[in-house]
Design a protein around this motif. Structure first.
Motif, short mmCIF file in Angstrom:
data_model
loop_
_atom_site.label_atom_id
_atom_site.label_comp_id
_atom_site.label_asym_id
_atom_site.label_seq_id
_atom_site.Cartn_x
_atom_site.Cartn_y
_atom_site.Cartn_z
N SER A 1 9.98 -10.32 -3.31
CA SER A 1 10.10 -9.35 -2.08
C SER A 1 10.17 -10.66 -0.99
CB SER A 1 8.58 -9.18 -1.27
OG SER A 1 7.68 -9.69 -1.37
N TRP A 2 10.70 -11.89 -1.29
CA TRP A 2 10.65 -13.13 -0.56
C TRP A 2 12.88 -12.70 0.69
CZ3 TRP A 2 9.03 -16.59 2.00
CH2 TRP A 2 10.07 -17.64 2.74
N LEU B 1 0.89 -1.36 0.13
CA LEU B 1 -0.13 -0.13 0.04
C LEU B 1 0.55 1.33 -0.04
CD1 LEU B 1 -3.02 1.39 0.26
CD2 LEU B 1 -2.65 1.36 2.80
N LEU B 2 1.86 1.33 1.05
CA LEU B 2 2.96 2.55 0.77
C LEU B 2 3.94 2.50 -0.44
CD1 LEU B 2 3.37 2.84 4.82
CD2 LEU B 2 1.21 3.90 3.36
N THR B 3 3.70 1.45 -1.07
CA THR B 3 4.91 1.96 -2.25
C THR B 3 3.64 1.61 -3.64
OG1 THR B 3 4.72 -1.20 -2.67
CG2 THR B 3 6.38 0.69 -1.48
N MET C 1 10.76 -1.75 -3.05
CA MET C 1 11.31 -0.57 -3.98
C MET C 1 12.29 -0.53 -4.56
SD MET C 1 11.18 2.51 -2.03
CE MET C 1 11.64 3.68 -2.81
N SER C 2 12.90 -2.38 -4.03
CA SER C 2 14.48 -2.71 -4.79
C SER C 2 14.45 -3.61 -5.85
CB SER C 2 15.48 -3.21 -3.68
OG SER C 2 14.21 -4.11 -3.88
N ILE C 3 12.72 -4.03 -6.14
CA ILE C 3 11.92 -4.71 -7.42
C ILE C 3 12.44 -4.08 -8.77
CG2 ILE C 3 10.61 -5.59 -7.91
CD1 ILE C 3 8.92 -7.04 -5.80
N TYR D 1 9.97 -5.85 -14.01
CA TYR D 1 8.73 -6.65 -14.28
C TYR D 1 7.52 -6.46 -14.20
CZ TYR D 1 12.95 -9.57 -13.02
OH TYR D 1 14.12 -10.39 -13.37
N TYR D 2 6.88 -5.24 -13.02
CA TYR D 2 5.65 -4.80 -13.56
C TYR D 2 5.46 -4.05 -14.88
CZ TYR D 2 6.33 -4.61 -8.73
OH TYR D 2 6.25 -5.05 -7.17
#
Length: 310
Positions: A228-229, A112-114, A199-201, A205-206
């Motif tokens: 995000s694992w 939510l906060l990203t 945020m590091s992804i 990809y998106y």
């Protein structure tokens, strides 16, 4: 003169230079490790030395002025404690509930906060604020809020026709009530870890999911959740260790009550210390250290293998 003929003449003159270069290289390689020295000294004095001393004093009956060696008797007495089985079960339940909720809520709040949300910076501060508050202050505050007659929680429930229970005085709700407060206080740290992980992804990809016509659920399911694992791994390990060692919030809110129904291993240890059984409580701390290590190391191995696989 050929190169083969010139080589031997350069050898004797080059040897001192080579030795100087090797010495400089050794000095350069040792330089970063010298920066670790202050931290190593602090770690040795504050952690390693007290840990070794605890293992010794667990084998003694001790006071501030003397000690008597009793071998494994303290461990036998602690394991014979009548409330230990309840305390061990409560410790496991508490650790599983708090760590599980922190993972789920932290991940949802992180997503939510990203997102493109207005006031997300302010909301991040609000979510993280409970982490900064003293645990004892949180325990005292929620003890007042959860009182059966005058607490604001039951008064709010009464407005909608619900008769709230005695949250901290009922054996069925006391431990879970403290766990809920623990989650409220600690979920902010889990959220920050998830925000950093999300945020590091890479955005590529998106974009690939969007090109394929994927929805927000597809982005979460196929990109955010697996990638995000590493954040999930960190949150599980940190929160599970904290749950196994939890004491201050439980002691502030219930003192292990009603009766012994919300006792954990840490609160049982503290009660022995209060009674003046210092060697017995030290043995309990050593056993708690062994239990945490025995649970967390296999968990770390299992989660670490999955992290590599992802």
């Amino acid at each position: 003169m050929t190169k083969q003929q010139a080589g031997p003449r350069m050898g004797p003159g080059a040897a001192p230079g080579q030795r100087h270069a090797r010495a400089a290289a050794r000095h350069k390689s040792a330089y970063p490790y010298a920066l670790y020295l202050p931290a190593a000294v602090v770690y040795l004095v504050i952690f390693l030395v007290p840990t070794v001393m605890a293992f010794y004093f667990a084998l003694t009956r001790w006071t501030l002025f003397d000690s008597t060696f009793v071998g494994l008797q303290n461990f036998r007495d602690f394991l014979a404690e009548q409330n230990l089985r309840i305390g061990f079960a409560n410790t496991i339940v508490y650790a599983v509930v708090t760590s599980g909720l922190k993972v789920v809520l932290g991940l949802l709040l992180g997503v939510l906060l990203t997102s493109r949300l207005r006031l997300r910076g302010f909301l991040r501060s609000v979510v993280f604020f409970p982490v900064l508050v003293s645990t004892v202050a949180v325990g005292i505050t929620f003890s007042a809020l959860l009182r059966p007659d005058t607490g604001l929680v039951n008064k709010a429930l009464a407005l909608v026709g619900i008769d709230g229970p005695d949250w901290l005085g009922d054996a069925n709700t006391a431990l879970l009530s403290v766990a809920a407060v623990d989650v409220w206080k600690g979920v902010g740290l889990a959220t920050v870890i998830y925000i950093a992980g999300i945020m590091s992804i890479p955005r590529d990809y998106y974009q690939a999911v969007a090109v394929d016509g994927g929805t927000a659920w597809h982005r979460f399911r196929h990109v955010t959740l697996p990638l995000s694992w590493p954040a999930t791994y960190s949150v599980i390990i940190l929160s599970f260790i904290g749950g196994l060692r939890s004491f201050d919030l439980i002691w502030t809110m219930t003192r292990g009550g009603p009766g012994f129904t919300s006792d954990t291993i840490a609160s049982i240890i503290y009660k022995q210390y209060q009674a003046g059984f210092f060697g017995l409580s030290t043995a309990g701390n050593v056993l708690l250290f062994v239990i945490v290590t025995a649970i967390v190391l296999p968990l770390h191995y299992f989660l670490g293998k999955r992290q590599v696989a992802v």
